[in-house]
Design a protein around this motif. Structure first.
Motif, PDB file in Angstrom:
ATOM      1  N   TYR A  98       1.074   5.198   1.524  1.00 41.82           N
ATOM      2  CA  TYR A  98       0.551   5.992   2.635  1.00 41.82           C
ATOM      3  C   TYR A  98       0.889   7.462   2.437  1.00 41.82           C
TER       4      TYR A  98
ATOM      5  N   ALA B 118      -0.489   7.434  -7.540  1.00 36.14           N
ATOM      6  CA  ALA B 118      -1.402   7.639  -6.406  1.00 36.14           C
ATOM      7  C   ALA B 118      -1.565   9.125  -6.126  1.00 36.14           C
TER       8      ALA B 118
ATOM      9  N   ASP C  36      -2.786   0.661  -4.433  1.00 37.61           N
ATOM     10  CA  ASP C  36      -2.282  -0.673  -4.103  1.00 37.61           C
ATOM     11  C   ASP C  36      -1.595  -1.305  -5.315  1.00 37.61           C
ATOM     12  N   SER C  37      -0.534  -2.051  -5.055  1.00 38.26           N
ATOM     13  CA  SER C  37       0.089  -2.840  -6.117  1.00 38.26           C
ATOM     14  C   SER C  37       0.702  -4.087  -5.503  1.00 38.26           C
TER      15      SER C  37
ATOM     16  N   GLY D  65       2.305  -3.450   4.444  1.00 37.90           N
ATOM     17  CA  GLY D  65       1.725  -4.313   3.431  1.00 37.90           C
ATOM     18  C   GLY D  65       1.221  -5.620   4.009  1.00 37.90           C
TER      19      GLY D  65
ATOM     20  N   ALA E 187      -5.785  -0.062   6.225  1.00 32.48           N
ATOM     21  CA  ALA E 187      -4.749  -1.069   6.429  1.00 32.48           C
ATOM     22  C   ALA E 187      -4.925  -1.708   7.800  1.00 32.48           C
TER      23      ALA E 187
ATOM     24  N   THR F 148      -8.921   6.076   4.852  1.00 27.75           N
ATOM     25  CA  THR F 148      -8.615   6.070   3.427  1.00 27.75           C
ATOM     26  C   THR F 148      -8.943   7.445   2.867  1.00 27.75           C
TER      27      THR F 148
ATOM     28  N   SER G 169      -5.772   3.526  -0.464  1.00 31.52           N
ATOM     29  CA  SER G 169      -6.199   2.161  -0.708  1.00 31.52           C
ATOM     30  C   SER G 169      -7.722   2.108  -0.711  1.00 31.52           C
TER      31      SER G 169
ATOM     32  N   VAL H  63      -4.279   6.398   3.995  1.00 31.07           N
ATOM     33  CA  VAL H  63      -3.802   5.325   3.138  1.00 31.07           C
ATOM     34  C   VAL H  63      -4.534   5.432   1.808  1.00 31.07           C
TER      35      VAL H  63
ATOM     36  N   ASP I 284      -4.561  -5.311 -12.485  1.00 30.72           N
ATOM     37  CA  ASP I 284      -3.944  -4.044 -12.094  1.00 30.72           C
ATOM     38  C   ASP I 284      -3.573  -3.216 -13.319  1.00 30.72           C
TER      39      ASP I 284
ATOM     40  N   ARG J 281       0.845  -1.191   0.000  1.00 29.10           N
ATOM     41  CA  ARG J 281       0.000   0.000   0.000  1.00 29.10           C
ATOM     42  C   ARG J 281       0.883   1.244   0.000  1.00 29.10           C
TER      43      ARG J 281
ATOM     44  N   ASP K 146      -6.730   4.612  -5.458  1.00 31.57           N
ATOM     45  CA  ASP K 146      -6.301   3.287  -5.028  1.00 31.57           C
ATOM     46  C   ASP K 146      -4.909   3.030  -5.585  1.00 31.57           C
TER      47      ASP K 146
END
Length: 329
Positions: free
Chosen positions: A134, A174, A255-256, A296, A235, A243, A231, A229, A313, A132, A253
């Motif tokens: 932040y 992001a 996230d990866s 993560g 988290a 979020t 995401s 975050v 993704d 994630r 979002d």
């Protein structure tokens, strides 16, 4: 010539036996793997999330495979330098890539010409962690909550700068999602990896960044402030941290999934063995703690599931990049 059935049956049995014996002999004569050190290329600088994960799994892999697994940092061009080195390596099971999800899912949409095609020239081996990003800010900013920060950026258009791991990196995208969703204006300062960007954030040279985990260690001491975050959900390590969507900033979002790839054409048996050993390594308490400190989650997967995750993704990020018109020269 046609043999009577009483003769044909023994001949057939004998031929099958010879075939099985030949197959067994071929397997016995096959070169065992591995017989020499394995190179695990990380296409980002030392100190970043990918490097931390690589150095977390390499000792366990070395023990399981009975050969050294050597981490080789090859940063540059948002992961393209290291990715290209692995894509062009011999597919013999002695060169692998541990990379961010963005280097595979994002780069092809940003660069008009890449020296390799991640989908064609690299093959998925194993997922390592869901990483994630932040929202961290320097404590010199007069903000303590996400809402205050959004208001402050809005009231000072173009006055704040943010660092990233590089043009087109997941932290960069992001931040672009954040700016686009909130109608905000801030100056992007790209670095050659998350670690140098974090260094300048700690020094106050940039005011905020979307960090893939290494900066979280500075939150408790007050050197940095954690506000959100980026995401789809909170988290588990920070259940009280909201979020961005909770502040009204939708569709942010970052996230990866970080994981391991091999050059296309690497024998399937080697891929399966590496997948099995990496998944086993992810069960170690020490590695899970390293992933937890990055904010993560360890994500063991089959080869097929990991490939499907990267395709999903790629579609998600590609859609945003096209809509936002983001390009990298």
């Amino acid at each position: 010539m046609r043999f009577p059935s009483r003769i044909a049956r023994p001949i057939a049995v004998a031929m099958c036996a010879l075939g099985l014996a030949g197959s067994a002999a071929a397997q016995g004569n096959a070169t065992p793997w591995p017989v020499k050190p394995i190179r695990l290329v990380v296409n980002f600088p030392a100190g970043g999330a990918a490097d931390t994960l690589a150095r977390g799994i390499s000792p366990t892999l070395s023990e399981a495979l009975k050969r050294p697994v050597v981490v080789d940092n090859r940063p540059g061009a948002n992961g393209i330098v290291g990715g290209d080195a692995v894509a062009k390596a011999q597919p013999d099971g002695y060169t692998f890539l541990l990379t961010s999800g963005g280097a595979v899912a994002i780069d092809p949409f940003l660069y008009k010409k890449m020296p390799y095609d991640p989908l064609r020239d690299l093959t998925p081996v194993a997922s390592v962690a869901l990483v994630r990003v932040y929202l961290l800010v320097h404590p010199s900013l007069p903000v303590k909550t996400l809402g205050e920060f959004v208001s402050y950026v809005r009231e000072h258009p173009g006055k704040l700068s943010y660092g990233s791991a590089g043009n087109g990196s997941t932290p960069h995208i992001a931040a672009e999602m954040f700016k686009r969703s909130g109608g905000l204006d801030a100056v992007h300062v790209p670095y050659k990896g998350a670690a140098p960007a974090l260094g300048d954030l700690l020094a106050g040279q940039v005011q905020f960044m979307f960090d893939p985990g290494p900066g979280l260690q500075y939150v408790a001491s007050g050197k940095l402030r954690l506000l959100a975050v980026a995401s789809a959900r909170r988290a588990p390590q920070f259940p009280d941290v909201p979020t961005l969507a909770e502040a009204g900033l939708r569709d942010v979002d970052g996230d990866s999934t970080f994981g391991v790839y091999a050059p296309a054409g690497t024998p399937p048996a080697i891929l399966e063995r590496m997948n099995r050993e990496i998944n086993q390594a992810l069960s170690a308490a020490s590695l899970q703690e390293s992933v937890r400190k990055l904010g993560g989650t360890a994500e063991p997967m089959s080869i097929r599931a990991y490939g499907e995750r990267q395709i999903a993704d790629r579609a998600r990020y590609g859609r945003f990049i096209r809509q936002a018109g983001i390009t990298v020269d």
